[in-house]
Scaffold this active site. Structure first.
Site, PDB file in Angstrom:
ATOM      1  CD  GLU A  12      -2.594  -1.218   2.621  1.00  0.00           C
ATOM      2  OE1 GLU A  12      -4.035  -1.546   2.399  1.00  0.00           O
ATOM      3  OE2 GLU A  12      -2.281  -0.772   3.741  1.00  0.00           O
ATOM      4  CG  ASP A 191     -11.701  -7.896  -0.889  1.00  0.00           C
ATOM      5  OD1 ASP A 191     -12.457  -8.630  -0.073  1.00  0.00           O
ATOM      6  OD2 ASP A 191     -11.007  -7.030  -0.392  1.00  0.00           O
TER       7      ASP A 191
END
Length: 228
Positions: A12, A191
């Site tokens: 990230e 997701d």
């Protein structure tokens, strides 16, 4: 104004780092800190609530930021596109449960609250819009569980009504509340909990990471100009 950025995973924070900023300026208790820009410090704390809380407290104690911004990917309860940017309008901790002794599910003792606030999420959406980036608003549920389609996921959805779920933001929100530091969280959908192939979506989150990386630094720089 000093902005502190908190990430969980190296993947990230990678979108934020350059050749000039890639070397940590210090590492404390396994948490690496990076000087991203003048008065913008980032740390990579690790996955889960304890790691997130430790990283956030170290950041606050060492660098005294005026505002903490948490950035990361998150699973989604609704059918929105991968890479959708969401400004958290509040956090709950779905894995805190002392209801057996009469407390509401999600009540965090010591601070005695279920919901943890974020700083002016609507204003953050406006700041991103001014930068040409769209963002949604939504509640986020945090807990030490990689959420998948299950009875547990249905319980979280029906109890707390979140848009997203992840493993760090609620802990950082709690630390910021106790330190009286304004807190902002920006998430990118990686997701979908109730879709076939969820784990494949998560492990192919390059799109989500790219979209997140495009907004974090511009948002942090815009926040530096705000009156808190």
């Amino acid at each position: 104004m000093t902005i502190g950025l908190v990430y969980a995973m190296p993947g990230e924070i990678e979108t934020l780092l350059t050749d000039e900023t890639r070397t940590p300026i210090r590492t404390e208790a396994g948490v690496s800190f990076y000087q991203i820009r003048p008065h913008i410090i980032a740390c990579c704390c690790g996955v889960s609530k304890v790691n997130a809380a430790m990283g956030a407290q170290l950041l606050i104690s060492l660098y005294h930021p005026d505002l903490v911004l948490n950035a990361g990917v998150a699973g989604c309860f609704e059918n929105v596109p991968i890479g959708t940017i969401v400004l958290a309008e509040g956090f709950v901790q779905h894995d805190v449960d002392t209801s057996a002794i009469g407390d509401p599910v999600g009540l965090v003792s010591t601070v005695n609250r279920v919901s943890f606030p974020t700083w002016k999420p609507e204003r953050c959406v406006e700041l991103l819009a001014a930068l040409g980036r769209k963002a949604a608003l939504g509640r986020v549920a945090t807990g030490d569980w990689f959420a998948v389609r299950s009875d547990r996921a249905i319980f979280i959805r029906d109890t707390f009504h979140p848009l997203l779920t992840e493993m760090e933001g609620g802990a950082i929100a709690q630390v910021c509340l106790r330190n009286n530091v304004p807190f902002v969280a920006v998430k990118s959908v990686s997701d979908h909990l109730f879709r076939e192939g969820q784990t494949e979506e998560f492990f192919d989150f390059a799109h989500a990471m790219e979209d997140l990386g495009a907004v974090v630094l511009p948002l942090a720089q815009a926040l530096q100009k705000e009156t808190l």
